[in-house]
Design an enzyme around this catalytic site. Sequence first.
Site: not given
Ligand code: NAP
Length: 263
Positions: A158, A162
Amino acid sequence: MISTARYGPWALITGGSEGLGASFAHRLAEAGFNLVLVARREEPLAELTAALRAEHRVEVRTLAADLTRTDVLDEIRSLTDDVEVGLLICNAGGAVQGSMPFLAASLEDNLKVVQLNPIAQTALCHHFGKRMEPRRRGGIILVGSLAGNAGGPTVVAYSAAKAFTQILAEGLWCELQPLGIDVLCTVLGATDTPARSRMGFADPEGAVISSPDDIARDALANLANGPVYVPQHLEPGFRHICSLPRREAAETMRSILSAFDPT
Ligand SMILES: NC(=O)c1ccc[n+]([C@@H]2O[C@H](COP(=O)([O-])OP(=O)(O)OC[C@H]3O[C@@H](n4cnc5c(N)ncnc54)[C@H](OP(=O)(O)O)[C@@H]3O)[C@@H](O)[C@H]2O)c1
């Protein structure tokens, strides 16, 4: 408010069904953007689409597809070739199995993190960047992470993915900004999304957990201030980790991540 004349009329959001992706969708619909939302599960996509259509007079198209599949760009093209996507947001990118040691996770899951970040982002930026180029306008937002600035345990693939995201944004910014296309990597720390909740982190006392609405608002407001946007509260940590010798940076990550152990 973000301008449809500069970045519209359509925006495509990966991971556009919940959490940060949904926050981007609400903000953009409010500003009058038509939306293409991509995620795997139909139901959250349908729920968000209904809410957006009820609140705003915008068009919404959805694609339930796994972005780690190599042929996903063909499906995205079939849904977008007839419209002008002026804003691409590569948001989906989380850890596939939660945090897990590299060797404990399957090779397949480690590779999915690479496919979801470097590979899917490169494919989407290339495809939509080429379509923006003759128009001499547009925007690309890549969602990065503080973890992309040093390697650490349980986030091995990861963090590496990133790091690619952030450097991809920097290079694209150099090439595309002179063409009128803004590129931004927005760097996230812990953010309150459903995907993060599902991982079951036990946050240490005093940890700052950002709201996805705030992150989306700030990223859109800073789209023209690329290539990398770091929210103010993360700035000291970001600068510190970037300034350290690499061994100390990795050791710092090891100590930070041990405090965020999943329950
Ligand atoms: N949350 C945090 O604390 C955090 C911290 C640092 C960076 N980030 C970054 O912020 C972004 C959003 O993070 P997040 O926490 O919301 O989790 P995420 O899993 O990256 O995003 C969730 C969204 O992405 C979809 N998704 C996940 N895997 C997918 C796949 N293989 N194909 C198509 N759609 C997919 C999910 O829907 P489905 O499950 O229905 O596919 C949902 O709509 C990411 O890039 C993550 O790396 C998050």
